[in-house]
Scaffold this active site. Structure first.
Site, PDB file in Angstrom:
ATOM      1  N   GLU A   1     -37.634  39.100  49.574  1.00  0.00           N
ATOM      2  CA  GLU A   1     -37.314  40.000  48.462  1.00  0.00           C
ATOM      3  C   GLU A   1     -38.562  40.734  47.978  1.00  0.00           C
ATOM      4  O   GLU A   1     -39.621  40.148  47.805  1.00  0.00           O
ATOM      5  CB  GLU A   1     -36.683  39.216  47.310  1.00  0.00           C
ATOM      6  N   GLY A   2     -38.428  42.005  47.753  1.00  0.00           N
ATOM      7  CA  GLY A   2     -39.522  42.843  47.284  1.00  0.00           C
ATOM      8  C   GLY A   2     -40.254  43.548  48.398  1.00  0.00           C
ATOM      9  O   GLY A   2     -40.709  44.686  48.234  1.00  0.00           O
TER      10      GLY A   2
END
Length: 658
Positions: A570-571
């Protein structure tokens, strides 16, 4: 006194003391404010008084609404009594109200009873209320009967209202002294939370913090105690051609359970609740920016789907020529889920990922360095097995929402233009699937992604355990309410609750957010019931091949910009796509209009043309513009190109001990 400090405040001060400016600063960031003006218009020939009133009007933002009560002193009591808990009122000032109250046109009247009615309305008010009043008790006793009547009535009003308010501040020469309570928190500071065992949450609820270190070789202390109130630090990429941290980036104070005081919505005691009215992006500048793209001197057909980026940036920035995002901050939320939700996850893996990011290693940290983005790691409390009992208590949900809000407002205060919401935690995807099932009516198997081991193999047994955990949790809560906070408490857990607070706080401060992964999209689903405006500040670069993210995007109306199917954590996917998004904004902001539509031609004619083809500046046009002045200028490079980081060289200064 309200839970979060105060919700009714009396601001006293002398003439030109700065009391009105101080009161206005307390509500400056509230989404909407009702300004209650009490002063009469005065003598039309009194230009000095008219100038004073005009100065007050000029300071009010356009989003504020003004209500005049000079015609009827009883109207002020009615306005305060009728205001709801979602409203913010600023009354300026009680001196004007007393002037109208003593006006012969309103006599005979029971002035004492009217003052008592005002105090009762303030005491019972559920709105966030700030009242301004002159302090006349320190001046000389007037020599006229009318002057003495005014000072006596205003003194009685100040006493009654001060007794009814939660807090009282006295402004002297621009400096604020707090009279009630005797040891209050400043208006823009966060008071430390209690450190007694009774005040501590049932599970570890204090995010780990790290003190900023000047030298990378110095070790950062490990987990700090519950009494430490420093927000997690922001790690700045070493590759950026700016100091490691500016003074404005220093973290604030306060811990996970501390009340938020920086935003008036929280400072005045508002509990985050369904139906909040938060700002919306500009309805007009987005379409204007997209229409403008058709006029640019582009050889091909245009930006394609990246037109959405230009429209989104224009709407969130409030201009038809949006700028590329320069100040970017990544918020990495690390929080594990116990029970079957984390089946197949390696114990301690999420903590290792967080330590890796702090040390400047791994995909997220490297991409943050390449994008010159700050990185802030936040640790959420572990969530209980959702199939057995609520993941969080109701108090922990409230604390998580407030803390996430504070993280967003801290970023806004530091000048951050774009937030990237990321998460790493065992069981986070299963918790997000449970939230989707509860809020969108999805079947868990259809929104729960496959479990991939560290060796790249598919673990179907672990996937079935996760599906069973989500199924059992939904069965356990089948008779529970499906409101936002109930979903967070029963199913979502600490990371999704904290992410929801970040989205709400970012919306309140008009900071756009890049979503990436199940946690962010699940938080966006929950935020719909708290503030429907939040989803309009979110952009989804890629769905990453995750079925839950795809479903949430459909429900939220978010169209993924690319379909790279990256699965870097994530990210990281959002950061990988960020240069492309910035490139689209750079072209939209700097390319000239096509010559056929009045733009500069290729022969040095840089004059701006009118609809008839005449260049501005010719024949008595814009005389102030030099004929050889360029219509636009290519921007300077935003920073260095790709950097190479040695294997033993951390990207970020500072290191946390394992």
């Amino acid at each position: 006194m309200s839970v979060d400090g105060w919700h009714t405040l009396l601001v006293l001060g002398g003439i030109r003391s700065g009391k009105s400016e101080f009161a206005e600063s307390l509500v400056a960031d509230a989404p909407t404010v009702r300004y209650v003006a009490t002063a009469p218009a005065g003598d039309p020939e009194d230009t000095e008084w008219a100038t004073r009133l005009a100065a007050h009007r000029a300071r009010r933002p356009g989003s504020w609404t003004t209500e005049e009560t000079a015609a009827n002193p009883g109207r002020l009591v009615e306005v305060i009594a009728a205001a709801g808990p979602n409203e913010t009122l600023l009354v300026d000032d009680l001196g004007g109200w007393v002037t109208v109250l003593l006006d012969p046109a309103h006599q005979p009247a029971d002035d004492t009873a009217t003052i008592a009615e005002l105090a009762a309305a303030v005491r019972s008010s559920t709105a966030r209320l700030v009242l301004v009043s002159p302090e006349v008790g320190l001046s000389l006793v007037p020599t006229t009967p009318l002057g003495r009547a005014f000072t006596d009535a205003l003194g009685a009003t100040n006493r009654a209202v001060a007794d009814a308010c939660d807090a009282v501040a006295l402004v002297v020469a621009g400096q604020t002294a707090w009279l009630k309570p005797t040891t209050p928190a400043p208006a823009h500071a966060v008071p430390p939370a209690a450190t007694s065992p009774e005040a501590a949450p049932s599970r570890a609820a204090t995010p780990q913090t790290a003190a900023h270190q000047a030298a990378p070789a110095q070790a950062v202390p490990a987990d700090l105690g519950a009494g430490d109130v420093t927000l997690p630090e922001v790690l700045t990429p070493a590759a950026a051609p700016v100091p490691a941290r500016a003074a404005s980036d220093e973290p604030g104070t306060g811990d996970w359970a501390a009340p938020t005081m920086a935003l008036p919505m929280i400072a005045t005691g508002l509990v985050i609740q369904p139906g909040m009215e938060l700002p919306m992006p500009d309805d007009y500048t987005g379409p204007q920016a997209v229409d403008r793209l058709a006029t640019l001197d582009i050889p091909g057909a245009g930006l394609g789907v990246l037109e959405q980026v230009v429209g989104f940036a224009a709407a969130t920035q409030g201009t038809s020529t949006p700028r590329p995002w320069d100040a970017v901050r990544v918020l990495l939320i690390q929080g594990d889920h116990e029970g079957g939700a984390s089946a197949g996850a390696t114990p301690g893996e999420s903590s290792r990922r967080a330590r890796q990011a702090r040390a400047g290693r791994g995909a997220l940290a490297r991409l943050a360095a390449e994008n010159r983005a700050g990185l802030q790691i936040v640790e959420a409390p572990a969530s209980a097995p959702m199939e057995e009992r609520p993941a969080l208590s109701a108090d922990e949900v409230e604390a998580a929402l407030r803390y996430g809000w504070r993280l967003a407002e801290q970023a806004a205060d530091a000048g951050v233009q774009l937030l990237v919401l990321a998460a790493c935690g065992a069981g986070a995807e299963a918790a997000a699937a449970a939230v989707l099932a509860a809020t969108a009516g999805a079947e868990p198997p259809t929104v729960l992604g496959r479990v991939v081991t560290e060796q790249g193999e598919i673990d179907d047994a672990a996937w079935m355990v996760r599906c069973a955990a989500v199924r059992d949790a939904l069965h356990r809560t089948r008779r529970s309410a499906r409101e936002a906070k109930d979903v967070l408490a029963e199913l979502g857990g600490g990371d999704i609750a904290l992410a929801t607070g970040v989205l709400l706080g970012a919306t309140a401060r008009k900071v756009p957010v890049l979503l990436d992964g199940p946690v962010g999209t699940a938080a966006a689903m929950v935020s719909r019931d708290l503030a429907g405006q939040a989803r309009h500040w979110c952009l989804l670069p890629d769905h990453g091949g995750r079925p839950g993210v795809r479903l949430a995007a459909d429900v939220l109306g978010l169209t993924p910009l690319v379909d790279l199917r990256l699965d870097l954590g994530e990210g990281a996917t959002a950061l990988a796509a960020l240069p492309l998004l910035r490139s689209a904004l750079t072209l939209a902001a700097t390319l000239p209009v096509h010559p056929s539509l009045g733009g500069p031609d290729d022969e040095g004619d840089t004059g701006e043309r009118t609809g008839t083809g005449d260049r501005i500046g010719d024949d008595g046009g814009d005389a102030g513009r030099a004929e050889d002045e360029p219509d636009f200028a290519e921007p300077e490079p935003a920073g260095p190109g790709p950097t190479t980081v040695g294997a033993d060289e951390p990207v970020f200064p500072g290191r946390r001990a394992d």
